[in-house]
Design an enzyme around this catalytic site. Structure first.
Site, mmCIF file in Angstrom:
data_model
loop_
_atom_site.group_PDB
_atom_site.id
_atom_site.type_symbol
_atom_site.label_atom_id
_atom_site.label_comp_id
_atom_site.label_asym_id
_atom_site.label_seq_id
_atom_site.Cartn_x
_atom_site.Cartn_y
_atom_site.Cartn_z
ATOM 1 C CG ASN A 1 -3.124 -1.380 -7.661
ATOM 2 O OD1 ASN A 1 -4.143 -1.052 -8.278
ATOM 3 N ND2 ASN A 1 -1.996 -0.713 -7.749
ATOM 4 N N GLY B 1 0.181 -14.280 -7.922
ATOM 5 C CA GLY B 1 0.351 -15.312 -6.911
ATOM 6 C C GLY B 1 1.072 -14.734 -5.715
ATOM 7 C CG ASP C 1 -4.486 9.936 -1.858
ATOM 8 O OD1 ASP C 1 -3.947 10.261 -2.929
ATOM 9 O OD2 ASP C 1 -5.717 9.830 -1.720
ATOM 10 N NE ARG D 1 10.252 -5.115 -16.392
ATOM 11 C CZ ARG D 1 10.645 -6.187 -15.733
ATOM 12 N NH1 ARG D 1 11.174 -7.194 -16.377
ATOM 13 N NH2 ARG D 1 10.509 -6.258 -14.427
ATOM 14 C CG HIS E 1 3.945 -3.966 -13.158
ATOM 15 N ND1 HIS E 1 4.754 -5.004 -13.490
ATOM 16 C CD2 HIS E 1 2.842 -4.538 -12.628
ATOM 17 C CE1 HIS E 1 4.172 -6.145 -13.178
ATOM 18 N NE2 HIS E 1 3.020 -5.884 -12.646
ATOM 19 C CD GLU F 1 1.783 -0.927 -5.123
ATOM 20 O OE1 GLU F 1 0.690 -1.539 -5.051
ATOM 21 O OE2 GLU F 1 2.228 -0.453 -6.178
ATOM 22 N NE ARG G 1 6.310 -6.438 -7.787
ATOM 23 C CZ ARG G 1 5.080 -6.808 -8.164
ATOM 24 N NH1 ARG G 1 4.189 -7.127 -7.252
ATOM 25 N NH2 ARG G 1 4.729 -6.833 -9.422
ATOM 26 N N GLY H 1 4.825 -11.368 -5.681
ATOM 27 C CA GLY H 1 4.167 -12.099 -4.602
ATOM 28 C C GLY H 1 4.716 -11.785 -3.225
HETATM 29 P P1 ADP Z 1 -2.001 -2.522 -0.761
HETATM 30 O O1 ADP Z 1 -1.545 -3.743 -1.494
HETATM 31 O O2 ADP Z 1 -0.891 -1.782 -0.160
HETATM 32 O O3 ADP Z 1 -3.148 -2.809 0.130
HETATM 33 P P2 ADP Z 1 -3.933 -1.574 -2.656
HETATM 34 O O4 ADP Z 1 -3.760 -0.816 -3.900
HETATM 35 O O5 ADP Z 1 -4.419 -2.977 -2.767
HETATM 36 O O6 ADP Z 1 -2.542 -1.523 -1.893
HETATM 37 O O7 ADP Z 1 -4.946 -0.814 -1.689
HETATM 38 C C1 ADP Z 1 -4.821 0.538 -1.361
HETATM 39 C C2 ADP Z 1 -6.208 1.095 -1.136
HETATM 40 O O8 ADP Z 1 -6.129 2.374 -0.517
HETATM 41 C C3 ADP Z 1 -7.012 1.280 -2.416
HETATM 42 O O9 ADP Z 1 -8.254 0.631 -2.285
HETATM 43 C C4 ADP Z 1 -7.169 2.800 -2.521
HETATM 44 O O10 ADP Z 1 -8.373 3.222 -3.134
HETATM 45 C C5 ADP Z 1 -7.142 3.202 -1.067
HETATM 46 N N1 ADP Z 1 -6.774 4.607 -0.838
HETATM 47 C C6 ADP Z 1 -5.791 5.310 -1.451
HETATM 48 N N2 ADP Z 1 -5.722 6.562 -0.981
HETATM 49 C C7 ADP Z 1 -6.689 6.670 -0.031
HETATM 50 C C8 ADP Z 1 -7.126 7.719 0.814
HETATM 51 N N3 ADP Z 1 -6.557 8.930 0.762
HETATM 52 N N4 ADP Z 1 -8.142 7.482 1.659
HETATM 53 C C9 ADP Z 1 -8.749 6.265 1.711
HETATM 54 N N5 ADP Z 1 -8.394 5.246 0.923
HETATM 55 C C10 ADP Z 1 -7.373 5.420 0.062
#
Ligand code: ADP
Length: 469
Positions: A78, A85, A252, A311, A406, A436, A446, A449
């Site tokens: 994400n 920003g 996960d 909202r 979101h 996250e 939140r 940023g």
């Molecule tokens: P953050 O801002 O916390 O880095 P993101 O959504 O940017 O969160 O990144 C989390 C990443 O972890 C994503 O690329 C997602 O595909 C990956 N991910 C989620 N679950 C697993 C898993 N079980 N094994 C490996 N990668 C994972």
């Protein structure tokens, strides 16, 4: 609609990411040995978004051998699609712009937005280290300027915020021969020996294998694409299946860690949007603006809620309508406002010269929609709406919208060392978390940023600690 939304996001990610595939990724994809039973490393990072990449880079910088596993065919998560920003205080950029936003302002704003629920110690670490975070990002070649109106937000001088950030992280990661990235590799289970996390089971196309490590950093992101888990902690959101999230955000890390006794915080404060369309969420002002705001109707073309409610109160109302959808209806006067224009363009709203025609195009009963609009224009309301708008000036606009996740504000409990805590508040040896997947920084709201800054500040702490420094 959910599938369309995800597809749109995946296309966006694919285009941006494949444009800049790193050497590390390419090598990894082609050369990964065919499933050794046990692979050993110093630090295992699970998840390759912003949090995982900063953690892995920092651990590698501190001399550790690092393996980062990412379950998707690309890095970014994400973070990659983040467009808002980054939040920081007391930076050179503020100084140059003559804007005062102190560390204390940063802390106060974060606590206020979170209704005083965020963990003050963690928020203070975030704010105090945010300037160093910006300095580091600048050293990676990223350039920021002040947001036009928000004194806490920095935006790129040019270009898309999230994709620039991920490109910079990937380039930095390439510098380290002791950092290996394994794509299409999913962490499935944490391995615990004598109360300590000593690695994880991972899975790729050839099957499952073990990665043993001195420390594991969970950076798997949030619950954006796990409506079942969101509803488990927030029954009021059940039925809302949309998402603004990328496909990998399926909770996960939360599941793996809670399965070995990790605690969670603030799970009941998931951030939802009531009026999402594929790739865009409509700002609620288009239906709540005094004197001009439009209405929300359901599949029966009748209003069902007070459109001026917060909202978060609107979310469960939309979620429980037939099909979990609402139709956003407004007129030409709203379409001239900033949010109205954005909705028309980005949510691809349908337009028509009459309400009957609009109803037909939206698949609603024309007579029912005409009756609803007439009643609203006459000031009739049974939902406690205090300020009325109107839908009188052609052309009229409408679109089907749904509830969408979101941002995941709650998550795993952690401390100032980014150690994951058990349900009694004690650190689980060998297990760290960043991003996250964590809870504690947001409480009930939140500041935009703080998340991407949190990835930097806590990613650096996690990477260093996991490397044993
Ligand atoms: P953050 O801002 O916390 O880095 P993101 O959504 O940017 O969160 O990144 C989390 C990443 O972890 C994503 O690329 C997602 O595909 C990956 N991910 C989620 N679950 C697993 C898993 N079980 N094994 C490996 N990668 C994972």
């Amino acid at each position: 609609m959910k599938k369309v939304l995800i597809l749109a996001l995946v296309v966006l990610m694919t285009v941006s990411v494949f444009a800049g595939c790193t050497k590390t990724e390419t090598q990894t994809n082609n050369d990964t040995p065919k499933n050794e039973d046990v692979v050993t490393t110093d630090v295992l990072v699970i998840g390759g978004g912003g949090a995982g990449l900063v953690s892995a880079i920092t651990a590698a910088e501190n001399g550790a051998n690092v393996i980062l596993v990412e379950k998707m065919p690309m890095l970014g998560g994400n973070t990659m699609i983040s467009a808002t920003g980054i939040t920081a205080s007391d930076t050179k950029i503020h100084e140059a712009a003559g804007i005062t936003f102190t560390v204390q302002d940063h802390i106060d704003r974060t606590m206020k937005e979170g209704k005083d629920l965020p963990n003050l110690e963690l928020v203070t670490i975030l704010a105090e280290n945010s300037n160093a975070g910006i300095e580091w990002l600048t050293s990676l070649g990223l350039e920021y300027k002040m947001h036009a109106t928000e004194e806490w937000t920095l935006v790129p001088v040019e270009g898309h915020f999230g994709s620039l950030m991920i490109s910079a992280y990937k380039k930095e990661a390439e510098k380290y021969s002791n950092l290996e990235i394994r794509l299409n590799t999913k962490g499935t289970e944490l391995i615990v020996e004598d109360g300590k996390v000593v690695g994880a089971i991972v899975e790729d196309k050839n099957g499952a294998y073990t990665i043993k490590a001195n420390a594991v950093i969970l950076a798997t992101g949030g619950l954006g694409n796990a409506p079942d888990v969101i509803a488990e902690y927030n029954p009021k959101y059940a039925g809302g299946t949309g998402t603004m999230s990328t496909a990998g955000a399926t909770g996960d890390g939360l599941k793996m860690a809670t399965a070995i006794g990790a605690g969670v915080v603030d799970m009941e404060h998931h951030m939802m949007r009531p009026l999402a369309t594929p790739g865009y969420w409509i700002r609620e002002t288009v239906v709540s603006d005094e004197n001009i705001g439009g209405i929300l109707v359901n599949k029966s073309a009748v209003r069902f809620t007070n459109e001026t409610a917060h909202r978060w109160d609107m979310v469960p109302e939309v979620a429980k309508q037939e099909g979990g959808v609402a139709y956003v209806i407004f007129d030409a006067d709203v379409a001239e406002t900033g949010n109205g224009k954005a909705a028309v363009d980005k949510a691809k709203m349908i337009s028509a010269d009459t309400i009957e025609e609009l109803a037909t195009k939206l698949g609603l009963d024309p007579a029912a929609l005409v009756a609803t609009v007439e009643a609203y224009n006459n000031g009739e309301d049974e939902f406690g709406r205090k300020t009325m708008g109107k839908v009188t000036t052609a052309p009229f606009y409408g679109v089907e919208a749904e509830v969408a996740s979101h941002f995941t504000m709650g998550g795993l409990a952690f401390n100032k060392n980014t150690e994951i805590l058990d349900t009694d508040g004690n650190p689980i040896p060998g297990l760290y978390g960043v991003g996250e997947v964590l809870g504690g920084l947001y409480g009930a709201g939140r500041v935009y940023g703080n998340d991407t800054m949190g990835n930097v500040v806590f990613g650096k702490i996690a990477g260093k600690n996991a490397a044993g420094k």
